[in-house]
Design an enzyme around this catalytic site. Structure first.
Site, PDB file in Angstrom:
ATOM      1  N   LYS A  50      58.049  48.719  55.573  1.00 61.43           N
ATOM      2  CA  LYS A  50      56.664  48.871  56.036  1.00 61.43           C
ATOM      3  C   LYS A  50      56.633  49.302  57.503  1.00 61.43           C
ATOM      4  O   LYS A  50      55.884  50.200  57.884  1.00 61.43           O
ATOM      5  CB  LYS A  50      55.942  47.528  55.863  1.00 61.43           C
ATOM      6  CG  LYS A  50      54.744  47.349  56.750  1.00 61.43           C
ATOM      7  CD  LYS A  50      54.133  45.970  56.631  1.00 61.43           C
ATOM      8  CE  LYS A  50      54.659  44.911  57.560  1.00 61.43           C
ATOM      9  NZ  LYS A  50      54.130  44.889  58.928  1.00 61.43           N
ATOM     10  N   ASN A  51      57.468  48.666  58.346  1.00 60.36           N
ATOM     11  CA  ASN A  51      57.382  48.939  59.785  1.00 60.36           C
ATOM     12  C   ASN A  51      58.024  50.268  60.190  1.00 60.36           C
ATOM     13  O   ASN A  51      57.927  50.671  61.351  1.00 60.36           O
ATOM     14  CB  ASN A  51      57.970  47.777  60.589  1.00 60.36           C
ATOM     15  CG  ASN A  51      57.058  46.554  60.539  1.00 60.36           C
ATOM     16  OD1 ASN A  51      55.922  46.652  60.079  1.00 60.36           O
ATOM     17  ND2 ASN A  51      57.553  45.416  60.993  1.00 60.36           N
ATOM     18  N   CYS A  99      46.092  38.112  67.543  1.00 58.46           N
ATOM     19  CA  CYS A  99      46.285  37.852  66.120  1.00 58.46           C
ATOM     20  C   CYS A  99      46.942  36.499  65.969  1.00 58.46           C
ATOM     21  O   CYS A  99      47.220  35.829  66.958  1.00 58.46           O
ATOM     22  CB  CYS A  99      47.087  38.968  65.458  1.00 58.46           C
ATOM     23  SG  CYS A  99      48.845  38.832  65.678  1.00 58.46           S
ATOM     24  N   ARG A 133      49.488  39.745  71.847  1.00 61.36           N
ATOM     25  CA  ARG A 133      49.901  41.095  71.483  1.00 61.36           C
ATOM     26  C   ARG A 133      49.097  42.207  72.162  1.00 61.36           C
ATOM     27  O   ARG A 133      48.430  43.008  71.504  1.00 61.36           O
ATOM     28  CB  ARG A 133      49.884  41.253  69.964  1.00 61.36           C
ATOM     29  CG  ARG A 133      50.696  40.179  69.281  1.00 61.36           C
ATOM     30  CD  ARG A 133      50.795  40.361  67.811  1.00 61.36           C
ATOM     31  NE  ARG A 133      51.686  41.438  67.427  1.00 61.36           N
ATOM     32  CZ  ARG A 133      51.835  41.857  66.185  1.00 61.36           C
ATOM     33  NH1 ARG A 133      51.156  41.298  65.224  1.00 61.36           N
ATOM     34  NH2 ARG A 133      52.656  42.835  65.899  1.00 61.36           N
ATOM     35  N   ASP A 170      60.901  38.444  62.912  1.00 60.89           N
ATOM     36  CA  ASP A 170      60.286  38.556  61.582  1.00 60.89           C
ATOM     37  C   ASP A 170      61.057  37.789  60.508  1.00 60.89           C
ATOM     38  O   ASP A 170      60.632  37.753  59.354  1.00 60.89           O
ATOM     39  CB  ASP A 170      60.159  40.033  61.167  1.00 60.89           C
ATOM     40  CG  ASP A 170      59.092  40.756  61.968  1.00 60.89           C
ATOM     41  OD1 ASP A 170      58.282  40.084  62.628  1.00 60.89           O
ATOM     42  OD2 ASP A 170      59.081  42.003  61.942  1.00 60.89           O
ATOM     43  N   ARG A 180      50.339  42.129  52.478  1.00 61.85           N
ATOM     44  CA  ARG A 180      50.349  43.138  53.540  1.00 61.85           C
ATOM     45  C   ARG A 180      51.720  43.782  53.679  1.00 61.85           C
ATOM     46  O   ARG A 180      51.810  44.934  54.121  1.00 61.85           O
ATOM     47  CB  ARG A 180      49.983  42.494  54.885  1.00 61.85           C
ATOM     48  CG  ARG A 180      48.567  42.011  54.924  1.00 61.85           C
ATOM     49  CD  ARG A 180      48.227  41.554  56.293  1.00 61.85           C
ATOM     50  NE  ARG A 180      48.542  42.634  57.241  1.00 61.85           N
ATOM     51  CZ  ARG A 180      48.331  42.571  58.529  1.00 61.85           C
ATOM     52  NH1 ARG A 180      47.830  41.472  59.047  1.00 61.85           N
ATOM     53  NH2 ARG A 180      48.627  43.575  59.316  1.00 61.85           N
TER      54      ARG A 180
HETATM   55  N1  EPU Z   1      53.989  43.347  74.434  1.00 61.71           N
HETATM   56  C1  EPU Z   1      53.295  43.416  75.614  1.00 61.71           C
HETATM   57  N2  EPU Z   1      52.647  44.588  75.914  1.00 61.71           N
HETATM   58  C2  EPU Z   1      52.677  45.668  75.099  1.00 61.71           C
HETATM   59  C3  EPU Z   1      53.388  45.598  73.907  1.00 61.71           C
HETATM   60  C4  EPU Z   1      54.052  44.415  73.603  1.00 61.71           C
HETATM   61  O1  EPU Z   1      53.234  42.451  76.377  1.00 61.71           O
HETATM   62  O2  EPU Z   1      52.066  46.697  75.442  1.00 61.71           O
HETATM   63  C5  EPU Z   1      54.680  42.091  74.091  1.00 61.71           C
HETATM   64  C6  EPU Z   1      54.136  41.460  72.809  1.00 61.71           C
HETATM   65  O3  EPU Z   1      52.996  40.671  73.071  1.00 61.71           O
HETATM   66  C7  EPU Z   1      55.321  40.667  72.309  1.00 61.71           C
HETATM   67  C8  EPU Z   1      56.505  41.512  72.736  1.00 61.71           C
HETATM   68  O4  EPU Z   1      56.024  42.393  73.762  1.00 61.71           O
HETATM   69  O5  EPU Z   1      55.349  39.420  72.945  1.00 61.71           O
HETATM   70  C9  EPU Z   1      57.135  42.345  71.659  1.00 61.71           C
HETATM   71  O6  EPU Z   1      56.119  42.998  70.925  1.00 61.71           O
HETATM   72  P1  EPU Z   1      56.320  44.408  70.216  1.00 61.71           P
HETATM   73  O7  EPU Z   1      55.418  45.392  70.880  1.00 61.71           O
HETATM   74  O8  EPU Z   1      57.747  44.722  70.108  1.00 61.71           O
HETATM   75  O9  EPU Z   1      55.724  44.089  68.779  1.00 61.71           O
HETATM   76  P2  EPU Z   1      54.943  45.122  67.900  1.00 61.71           P
HETATM   77  O10 EPU Z   1      55.498  46.462  68.153  1.00 61.71           O
HETATM   78  O11 EPU Z   1      53.487  44.899  68.039  1.00 61.71           O
HETATM   79  C10 EPU Z   1      56.553  45.139  65.837  1.00 61.71           C
HETATM   80  C11 EPU Z   1      56.444  44.825  64.377  1.00 61.71           C
HETATM   81  C12 EPU Z   1      56.287  43.320  64.200  1.00 61.71           C
HETATM   82  C13 EPU Z   1      57.502  42.648  64.823  1.00 61.71           C
HETATM   83  C14 EPU Z   1      57.642  43.039  66.297  1.00 61.71           C
HETATM   84  C15 EPU Z   1      58.869  42.493  66.966  1.00 61.71           C
HETATM   85  C16 EPU Z   1      55.407  46.818  63.483  1.00 61.71           C
HETATM   86  C17 EPU Z   1      54.229  47.463  62.876  1.00 61.71           C
HETATM   87  N3  EPU Z   1      55.285  45.526  63.824  1.00 61.71           N
HETATM   88  O12 EPU Z   1      55.346  44.666  66.435  1.00 61.71           O
HETATM   89  O13 EPU Z   1      56.263  43.083  62.803  1.00 61.71           O
HETATM   90  O14 EPU Z   1      57.357  41.241  64.747  1.00 61.71           O
HETATM   91  O15 EPU Z   1      57.679  44.474  66.403  1.00 61.71           O
HETATM   92  O16 EPU Z   1      60.007  42.887  66.301  1.00 61.71           O
HETATM   93  O17 EPU Z   1      56.449  47.437  63.659  1.00 61.71           O
HETATM   94  C18 EPU Z   1      55.735  41.899  60.841  1.00 61.71           C
HETATM   95  O18 EPU Z   1      56.181  42.851  60.188  1.00 61.71           O
HETATM   96  O19 EPU Z   1      55.475  40.775  60.315  1.00 61.71           O
HETATM   97  C19 EPU Z   1      55.508  42.049  62.276  1.00 61.71           C
HETATM   98  C20 EPU Z   1      54.693  41.256  62.969  1.00 61.71           C
END
Ligand code: EPU
Length: 434
Positions: free
Chosen positions: A22-23, A120, A125, A309, A401
């Site tokens: 999915k990701n 969320c 996030r 995850d 999801r």
């Molecule tokens: N963060 C910031 N600022 C930003 C972006 C991120 O502070 O602009 C922080 C976040 O709050 C978090 C950390 O950085 O504390 C890491 O977040 P990241 O951006 O890596 O997470 P994401 O890209 O929103 C993806 C996956 C998540 C997975 C995380 C970490 C997708 C669509 N989602 O989220 O997947 O947990 O990376 O590996 O790729 C899931 O599939 O259940 C899921 C939540």
């Protein structure tokens, strides 16, 4: 709202096939925005988030065909005309990954309006790092009425250093950089296989990218991208979840159609707990356990560390392990929503800040429990598979999801699980973003 009814106690035996990630599929679908031509993706999982992304792209004027079954989970996307480059709040609020369209929209259309995602269940996030990067590339970004508006005639290559590693942030800015003028150097990038998967698609579309999968990515911007066909990687989190399902039930399970190279941290930890894991060739892992598990600590990290995850699923296993396991969550500030539900099933877990202390082995007993987010749901399914009696899991739309036909796959290897469907449909406000 659908519920799962699970009777615990059966060891899982046989072979389960893993779906596409999915990701990976989510950013790859967003990448189709970057070209007027058709992009075809194969091995796209049939899960609710993919349907949400389809709705998002269609609302912007794209044509999206999702074909499952004999169509081999193929999706064809044509963003020939993007009449409305807006990601509306109604969709963004149900799926945070919607913010992945920000970079490609501004790169392709010169303008993007994207609703700010709220918090969320698992944490705040924010997307500040996506915004900072786009500004460095010359975009003007304003915020009003809950929407971000980004404009740039043509983005310019820049030197971007992420203050913190972000998966979708790396993907969003990579998609912006491929059509920017000149070179973009990105440092402290996420090294997740999903970033590599996206880079492989972008490269097939004509992008010039070096270093995806390492922390430094170099992009030479091009004038235009063309259509391409790409096969999505297997889902390493679904595979990891099934490895734990085999282990927790004392089963003997072949997890097929996966990529063992992406499962290193999870496999190593399972071996530490006394589970037997064998890699049988390029796409199959066999897991065997005899019911005796040893405690082992985990600490979630960015790839290639132990994935956040998989933290909730591992915790279900740790409740049955002999001794004390410390489970430390470093990526999200509130990702322990499953703890109280596991405790209601008889687990002994105490949370202290970002660490959960799990004492085992517990005797899990079936209960009515509530799913709070995608991976928390998976953790409760795993606990229910070994609990004594019949558990009822409420709000399984969270599971839907990201896990394709999970109950069919589990039934296929001997679990007693059934869905009680359509008791009533979830209200929109109950579908929280993740
Ligand atoms: N963060 C910031 N600022 C930003 C972006 C991120 O502070 O602009 C922080 C976040 O709050 C978090 C950390 O950085 O504390 C890491 O977040 P990241 O951006 O890596 O997470 P994401 O890209 O929103 C993806 C996956 C998540 C997975 C995380 C970490 C997708 C669509 N989602 O989220 O997947 O947990 O990376 O590996 O790729 C899931 O599939 O259940 C899921 C939540």
């Amino acid at each position: 709202m659908d519920k799962f009814v699970i009777r615990g106690g059966n060891p899982l035996l046989g072979t389960v096939r893993i779906s596409g990630a999915k990701n990976s599929a989510l950013p790859c679908m967003a990448a189709a925005i970057l070209t007027e031509d058709e992009v075809t993706l194969e091995n796209v999982p049939q899960v609710r988030d993919i349907e949400t992304e389809r709705r998002l792209l269609v609302s912007m004027g794209a044509e999206v065909e999702l074909g499952y079954g004999r169509a081999q989970h193929r999706t064809t996307i044509s963003c020939h005309s993007l009449s409305d480059p807006v990601a509306k709040y109604e969709i963004v609020k149900t799926m945070r990954a919607s913010s992945l369209v920000l970079g490609p929209l501004i790169a392709r259309a010169g303008i993007a309006r994207v609703a700010m995602p709220g918090g969320c269940a698992i944490g705040g996030r924010p997307i500040d790092l996506h915004i900072k990067g786009l500004e460095k590339m010359g975009a003007t970004i304003t915020q009003e009425h809950g929407y971000l508006e980004a404009r740039a005639e043509r983005l310019k290559g820049a030197h971007l250093v992420f203050e913190r590693i972000t998966v979708t942030g790396t993907e969003d800015l990579l998609m912006a950089a491929v059509l920017a003028e000149g070179e973009t150097l990105m440092e402290n990038c996420a090294r997740e296989p999903e970033v590599q998967d996206l880079a492989a698609l972008l490269t097939a579309m004509g992008a010039k990218i070096k270093g995806a999968g390492t922390s430094t990515i170099r992009v030479q911007g091009v004038q235009r991208l063309h259509g391409a066909r790409h096969r999505i990687n297997p889902d390493r989190i679904e595979a990891g979840t099934f490895l734990i399902a085999g282990a927790i039930t004392g089963g003997d399970l072949m997890v097929a159609n996966c990529n063992p190279a992406h499962l290193g941290a999870v496999i190593a930890k399972l071996q530490e707990t006394g589970v037997r894991v064998d890699i049988l060739g390029p796409d199959t892992v066999r897991v065997r356990a005899d019911g005796r598990l040893r405690a082992a600590d985990i600490s979630t990290e960015e790839y290639p560390g132990f994935p956040t995850d998989m933290q909730a699923q591992y915790m279900a296993l740790a409740t049955l392990s002999e001794g004390v396991s410390a489970v430390k969550e470093n990526i999200f500030e509130n990702r322990f929503m499953h703890v109280q539900e596991l405790v209601r099933m008889g687990a002994n877990i105490k949370v202290d800040g970002s660490t959960a202390i799990v004492r085992g082995p517990a005797r899990l007993s079936a209960a009515a429990v509530m799913c709070s987010d995608l991976r928390a749901s998976a953790s409760l399914v795993l606990a229910a598979l070994v609990a004594d009696g019949e558990s009822i899991l409420d709000r399984v739309y969270h599971m839907d999801r990201g896990y394709e036909r999970i109950e069919e796959k589990l039934r296929g290897v001997g679990a007693q699980i059934r869905r009680m469907g359509n008791i009533f449909t979830p209200k929109e406000e109950e579908l929280v973003a993740g």
